[in-house]
Design a protein around this motif. Structure first.
Motif, PDB file in Angstrom:
ATOM      1  N   TYR A  28       0.852  -1.186   0.000  1.00 50.27           N
ATOM      2  CA  TYR A  28       0.000   0.000   0.000  1.00 50.27           C
ATOM      3  C   TYR A  28       0.888   1.235   0.000  1.00 50.27           C
ATOM      4  CZ  TYR A  28      -3.931  -2.992   1.237  1.00 50.27           C
ATOM      5  OH  TYR A  28      -4.892  -3.962   1.235  1.00 50.27           O
ATOM      6  N   ALA A  29       0.500   2.259  -0.743  1.00 51.72           N
ATOM      7  CA  ALA A  29       1.309   3.472  -0.838  1.00 51.72           C
ATOM      8  C   ALA A  29       0.440   4.718  -0.734  1.00 51.72           C
ATOM      9  CB  ALA A  29       2.081   3.487  -2.156  1.00 51.72           C
ATOM     10  N   ALA A  30       1.055   5.781  -0.178  1.00 51.91           N
ATOM     11  CA  ALA A  30       0.395   7.077  -0.070  1.00 51.91           C
ATOM     12  C   ALA A  30       1.361   8.160  -0.539  1.00 51.91           C
ATOM     13  CB  ALA A  30      -0.017   7.354   1.374  1.00 51.91           C
ATOM     14  N   PHE A  31       0.833   9.154  -1.224  1.00 51.65           N
ATOM     15  CA  PHE A  31       1.635  10.305  -1.609  1.00 51.65           C
ATOM     16  C   PHE A  31       2.060  11.034  -0.340  1.00 51.65           C
ATOM     17  CE2 PHE A  31       1.864  14.865  -2.457  1.00 51.65           C
ATOM     18  CZ  PHE A  31       2.869  14.885  -3.423  1.00 51.65           C
ATOM     19  N   GLY A  32       3.349  11.366  -0.243  1.00 50.36           N
ATOM     20  CA  GLY A  32       3.855  12.065   0.933  1.00 50.36           C
ATOM     21  C   GLY A  32       3.935  13.566   0.725  1.00 50.36           C
ATOM     22  N   TYR A  33       4.799  13.984  -0.207  1.00 53.10           N
ATOM     23  CA  TYR A  33       4.987  15.404  -0.468  1.00 53.10           C
ATOM     24  C   TYR A  33       5.790  15.590  -1.757  1.00 53.10           C
ATOM     25  CZ  TYR A  33       9.494  14.348   1.762  1.00 53.10           C
ATOM     26  OH  TYR A  33      10.693  13.788   2.089  1.00 53.10           O
ATOM     27  N   HIS A  34       5.914  16.841  -2.199  1.00 58.22           N
ATOM     28  CA  HIS A  34       6.700  17.170  -3.382  1.00 58.22           C
ATOM     29  C   HIS A  34       7.845  18.088  -2.954  1.00 58.22           C
ATOM     30  CE1 HIS A  34       7.658  18.076  -7.558  1.00 58.22           C
ATOM     31  NE2 HIS A  34       7.792  19.337  -7.171  1.00 58.22           N
ATOM     32  N   THR A  35       9.058  17.790  -3.420  1.00 58.28           N
ATOM     33  CA  THR A  35      10.180  18.693  -3.169  1.00 58.28           C
ATOM     34  C   THR A  35      10.390  19.539  -4.421  1.00 58.28           C
ATOM     35  OG1 THR A  35      11.863  17.155  -3.980  1.00 58.28           O
ATOM     36  CG2 THR A  35      11.314  17.052  -1.643  1.00 58.28           C
ATOM     37  N   ASP A  36      10.671  20.797  -4.230  1.00 59.84           N
ATOM     38  CA  ASP A  36      10.888  21.704  -5.358  1.00 59.84           C
ATOM     39  C   ASP A  36      12.306  21.562  -5.899  1.00 59.84           C
ATOM     40  OD1 ASP A  36       8.320  22.801  -5.308  1.00 59.84           O
ATOM     41  OD2 ASP A  36       8.878  24.189  -3.712  1.00 59.84           O
ATOM     42  N   ALA A  37      12.499  22.019  -7.130  1.00 62.60           N
ATOM     43  CA  ALA A  37      13.834  22.023  -7.729  1.00 62.60           C
ATOM     44  C   ALA A  37      14.697  23.056  -7.005  1.00 62.60           C
ATOM     45  CB  ALA A  37      13.730  22.357  -9.212  1.00 62.60           C
ATOM     46  N   TRP A  38      16.010  22.833  -6.991  1.00 66.67           N
ATOM     47  CA  TRP A  38      16.916  23.783  -6.376  1.00 66.67           C
ATOM     48  C   TRP A  38      18.269  23.775  -7.085  1.00 66.67           C
ATOM     49  CZ3 TRP A  38      15.871  19.001  -4.496  1.00 66.67           C
ATOM     50  CH2 TRP A  38      16.934  18.188  -4.129  1.00 66.67           C
ATOM     51  N   ASP A  39      19.036  24.838  -6.864  1.00 67.80           N
ATOM     52  CA  ASP A  39      20.374  24.981  -7.446  1.00 67.80           C
ATOM     53  C   ASP A  39      21.399  25.082  -6.320  1.00 67.80           C
ATOM     54  OD1 ASP A  39      19.740  25.157 -10.290  1.00 67.80           O
ATOM     55  OD2 ASP A  39      18.734  27.039  -9.751  1.00 67.80           O
ATOM     56  N   ILE A  40      22.471  24.304  -6.445  1.00 69.83           N
ATOM     57  CA  ILE A  40      23.562  24.349  -5.478  1.00 69.83           C
ATOM     58  C   ILE A  40      24.875  24.397  -6.258  1.00 69.83           C
ATOM     59  CG2 ILE A  40      24.770  23.133  -3.613  1.00 69.83           C
ATOM     60  CD1 ILE A  40      22.120  21.825  -2.865  1.00 69.83           C
ATOM     61  N   ALA A  41      25.675  25.410  -5.993  1.00 73.24           N
ATOM     62  CA  ALA A  41      27.000  25.561  -6.614  1.00 73.24           C
ATOM     63  C   ALA A  41      26.939  25.396  -8.127  1.00 73.24           C
ATOM     64  CB  ALA A  41      27.978  24.564  -6.002  1.00 73.24           C
ATOM     65  N   GLY A  42      25.947  26.014  -8.747  1.00 74.91           N
ATOM     66  CA  GLY A  42      25.835  25.972 -10.196  1.00 74.91           C
ATOM     67  C   GLY A  42      25.229  24.694 -10.759  1.00 74.91           C
ATOM     68  N   MET A  43      24.867  23.741  -9.883  1.00 73.75           N
ATOM     69  CA  MET A  43      24.229  22.500 -10.351  1.00 73.75           C
ATOM     70  C   MET A  43      22.727  22.583 -10.079  1.00 73.75           C
ATOM     71  SD  MET A  43      26.968  19.517  -9.351  1.00 73.75           S
ATOM     72  CE  MET A  43      26.486  19.500  -7.666  1.00 73.75           C
ATOM     73  N   HIS A  44      21.938  22.115 -11.034  1.00 76.54           N
ATOM     74  CA  HIS A  44      20.485  22.145 -10.900  1.00 76.54           C
ATOM     75  C   HIS A  44      19.975  20.759 -10.508  1.00 76.54           C
ATOM     76  CE1 HIS A  44      16.333  23.236 -11.595  1.00 76.54           C
ATOM     77  NE2 HIS A  44      16.195  22.113 -12.285  1.00 76.54           N
ATOM     78  N   PHE A  45      19.103  20.696  -9.499  1.00 76.41           N
ATOM     79  CA  PHE A  45      18.485  19.453  -9.054  1.00 76.41           C
ATOM     80  C   PHE A  45      16.980  19.583  -9.239  1.00 76.41           C
ATOM     81  CE2 PHE A  45      22.442  19.852  -6.765  1.00 76.41           C
ATOM     82  CZ  PHE A  45      22.982  18.586  -6.866  1.00 76.41           C
ATOM     83  N   ASP A  46      16.396  18.643  -9.967  1.00 74.52           N
ATOM     84  CA  ASP A  46      14.953  18.674 -10.203  1.00 74.52           C
ATOM     85  C   ASP A  46      14.194  18.279  -8.948  1.00 74.52           C
ATOM     86  OD1 ASP A  46      15.102  19.453 -12.854  1.00 74.52           O
ATOM     87  OD2 ASP A  46      15.265  17.392 -13.577  1.00 74.52           O
ATOM     88  N   GLY A  47      12.978  18.759  -8.844  1.00 78.54           N
ATOM     89  CA  GLY A  47      12.105  18.364  -7.759  1.00 78.54           C
ATOM     90  C   GLY A  47      11.548  16.971  -8.021  1.00 78.54           C
ATOM     91  N   TYR A  48      10.938  16.395  -7.016  1.00 81.67           N
ATOM     92  CA  TYR A  48      10.370  15.054  -7.155  1.00 81.67           C
ATOM     93  C   TYR A  48       9.281  14.835  -6.111  1.00 81.67           C
ATOM     94  CZ  TYR A  48      13.796  14.204  -3.446  1.00 81.67           C
ATOM     95  OH  TYR A  48      14.537  14.289  -2.303  1.00 81.67           O
ATOM     96  N   ASP A  49       8.468  13.819  -6.349  1.00 83.46           N
ATOM     97  CA  ASP A  49       7.430  13.415  -5.411  1.00 83.46           C
ATOM     98  C   ASP A  49       7.977  12.334  -4.488  1.00 83.46           C
ATOM     99  OD1 ASP A  49       5.580  15.126  -6.580  1.00 83.46           O
ATOM    100  OD2 ASP A  49       4.820  13.585  -7.934  1.00 83.46           O
TER     101      ASP A  49
END
Length: 126
Positions: A28-49
């Motif tokens: 069984y699974a439940a949606f928890g939350y969404h993390t937003d995209a962010w940039d650290i030291a010139g690198m881009h990280f996409d958000g995810y569920d």
């Protein structure tokens, strides 16, 4: 008449057993939350569920995972061993949360054949 009563009693026992076995071997699974995209030291990280997932191994043990992007996605943290009791419609799940370093007991209730609710989260059979 006695035979009919015995047959009806046997059917009632079998139906009761099927409800008790409802979670065994299921996930069984439940949606928890969404993390937003962010940039650290010139690198881009996409958000995810993030999804919270319970996999019920047998009649008393389960595992809890936190997964990325989908209920079958990458496991993000440690797999937490759980114990549970199920007395239709109530399910109680206990585990040690390593992140918060606390014992956790979550109590939920089945709202239909494929869904149980803990707090504001609906855990849906996968």
């Amino acid at each position: 008449m006695k035979r009919i009563a015995v047959i009806i009693a046997a059917i009632a026992v079998l139906v009761g057993c099927q409800k008790e076995e409802r979670v065994k071997g299921q996930t069984y699974a439940a949606f928890g939350y969404h993390t937003d995209a962010w940039d650290i030291a010139g690198m881009h990280f996409d958000g995810y569920d993030v999804y919270y997932v319970f996999r019920f191994i047998d009649g008393t043990t389960a595992e809890r995972t936190i997964r990325r992007d989908s209920p079958k996605g990458e496991i993000m943290f440690d797999i937490e061993s759980c114990t549970y009791t199920y007395n239709h419609p109530v399910i109680e799940i206990s585990y040690y949360n390593k992140t918060s370093q606390k014992n956790v007991v979550e109590t939920g209730e089945f709202i239909d054949d494929a869904t149980f609710r803990i707090g504001k989260k609906d855990y849906i059979r996968q």
